[in-house]
Design a protein around this motif. Structure first.
Motif, short mmCIF file in Angstrom:
data_model
loop_
_atom_site.label_atom_id
_atom_site.label_comp_id
_atom_site.label_asym_id
_atom_site.label_seq_id
_atom_site.Cartn_x
_atom_site.Cartn_y
_atom_site.Cartn_z
N MET A 315 57.38 25.15 64.69
CA MET A 315 56.68 25.63 63.52
C MET A 315 57.19 25.05 62.20
N PHE A 316 58.50 24.71 62.10
CA PHE A 316 59.02 24.49 60.76
C PHE A 316 59.74 23.17 60.49
N TYR A 381 58.55 16.06 65.92
CA TYR A 381 58.59 17.31 65.16
C TYR A 381 57.19 17.85 64.86
N PRO A 382 56.20 17.00 64.54
CA PRO A 382 54.83 17.53 64.41
C PRO A 382 54.32 18.18 65.69
N PHE A 383 54.70 17.65 66.86
CA PHE A 383 54.33 18.26 68.13
C PHE A 383 54.89 19.68 68.22
N PHE A 384 56.17 19.85 67.91
CA PHE A 384 56.76 21.18 67.97
C PHE A 384 56.14 22.12 66.93
N LYS A 385 55.87 21.59 65.75
CA LYS A 385 55.26 22.42 64.71
C LYS A 385 53.90 22.94 65.16
N GLU A 386 53.07 22.04 65.68
CA GLU A 386 51.71 22.43 66.01
C GLU A 386 51.65 23.34 67.24
N VAL A 387 52.41 23.03 68.26
CA VAL A 387 52.44 23.89 69.44
C VAL A 387 52.93 25.28 69.05
N GLY A 388 54.00 25.34 68.26
CA GLY A 388 54.50 26.64 67.82
C GLY A 388 53.49 27.42 67.02
#
Length: 416
Positions: A315-316, A381-388
């Motif tokens: 997310m962040f 990091y965009p992958f983790f942000k969007e999935v979250g």
């Protein structure tokens, strides 16, 4: 001359890996229905990005007791990823458990810990400039591990627990397919088998002296892991063959998720998977698993480098995102060799929302390892942000008979 390798050659010699993949179609549909073009690009190429995800729904009953349901996407226990700093979680837990098992008066996580050099390649550590009293301790090392994922702190706790004890503990608790074989410093396999003599001191008095140790048991390295199609070695020479990870640390995503759950919700896992921790240990862990660098006085960090979402992938972390005060993330991430991994419990105290999410992804389009050219910022990091965010927004509207009350995880982050 700059060499560019356009075709990614990435594999692990693991037998029938494809047969081991586990995917819940509902979870995949949820992500795809809300995915940006970038996320769809990743989801459409599981072989390239080697992503694995576990989404853990937490449903509270009328007594506020949590019940868990896992959803998987491309989970594959035979698909290697480098766990990097995620292995610091079991080392921290084993260190606290060892303290409790020693059960020595005045030997606590706050007792000064002096590390000696007992074998080739080892170092002495008698001070810690980031601690309140200038001395190292298990508590201080744990703070540094969770606040910024400090490697030296991990090395000292690895040495306190010992390689053999550490891996025996993993097996005892059912983590049979994971192993921790090395420190995060240049050492041979044999040097990593040896751990230091350590002294614990209180007011100038010796409280406990631990002799040097060596792992007398052999690891099973019959399963081989190779990644990429070229790598830079320690002499900065480009080697035109896959990098060999066969003897490296292994920490399955399922084990990481389950271990995090065992710490946050110990009664939700079988007794043998729990660590021997006190109520004070649990509160201490929750404090620093969720605290942000700017909130810490000892250790104190330059928040330009260690910004608030530095270790909060979901997310962040993308674009150094701000974390609202009503959201807390209890997690342990890792990043190395193009692999990004994180396992997190995310709680929104304003909306009474909670869930767990774990993921790993590989971002290395040129196929060369150790060149420090990975797509962490543009893809990882965009992958983790969007999935979250997709899971978080789904959780905001997920129907449930009883509204969860995660208030027991509220911590006091004022100066300590």
């Amino acid at each position: 001359m700059k060499i560019f390798i356009s075709t990614i050659f990435l594999f692990a010699i693991t037998g029938c890996a494809l047969a081991q993949q586990k995917t819940d179609k509902w979870f995949e549909r949820l992500l795809r229905a809300n995915a940006s073009a970038l996320l769809k690009h990743v989801l459409d190429q599981p072989d390239t990005f080697r992503y694995q995800l576990i989404y853990t729904q937490i449903t509270r009953d009328k007594n506020n007791l949590p019940h868990f349901k896992n959803y998987y996407l491309h989970l594959d226990k035979d698909l290697y990823f480098n766990p990097a700093s995620t292995v610091k979680l079991p080392v921290v837990l084993c260190a606290l458990e060892k303290l409790n098992e020693l059960n020595i008066l005045e030997l606590t996580r706050n007792t000064s810990m002096l590390t000696d050099s007992s074998y080739s390649g080892q170092i002495k550590v008698y001070a810690d400039s980031l601690s309140a009293d200038g001395l190292p301790s298990i508590a201080q090392y744990i703070r540094e591990i969770f606040l910024i994922s400090d490697n030296n702190a991990y090395n000292r706790l690895y040495e306190f627990v010992g390689q053999q004890t550490l891996n025996e503990k993993l097996i005892q608790k059912g983590y049979n397919n994971s192993r921790i074989t090395r420190r995060f410093m240049p050492m041979t396999q044999e040097q990593n088998r040896h751990t230091n003599a350590i002294r614990f001191m209180h007011n100038g008095q010796l409280i406990y002296e631990q002799p040097p140790a060596v792992n007398t048991k052999q690891f099973d390295f019959s399963k081989q892991y190779f990644v990429g199609n070229a790598y830079y070695n320690s002499n900065d020479s480009l080697i035109y063959k896959p990098m060999d990870f066969t003897t490296h640390n292994v920490f399955l995503l399922t084990d990481l998720q389950q271990m995090l759950q065992s710490v946050l919700f110990p009664l939700s896992v079988p007794a043998k998977q729990r660590f021997n921790l006190t109520a004070s240990d649990y509160r201490f862990l929750y404090q620093y698993m969720s605290e942000l660098p700017y909130e810490s006085k000892y250790p104190h960090y330059d928040t330009t480098e260690y910004f608030e979402s530095y270790t909060k992938f979901f997310m962040f972390k993308a674009n150094k995102g701000h974390i609202p005060g009503y959201i807390r993330i209890f997690n342990k991430p890792g990043w190395s060799y193009g692999f990004l991994t994180d396992a997190a419990y995310i709680v929104d105290f304003k909306n009474n929302v909670e869930f767990m999410i774990s993921a790993s992804i590989y971002t290395n389009s040129d196929g060369i390892l150790n060149d420090d050219k990975y797509e962490y910022d543009t893809i990882g990091y965009p992958f983790f942000k969007e999935v979250g965010n997709i899971i978080y927004h789904y959780e905001l509207t997920r129907p449930g008979k009883y509204k969860p009350d995660p208030g027991s995880f509220k911590m006091d982050y004022s100066d300590k």
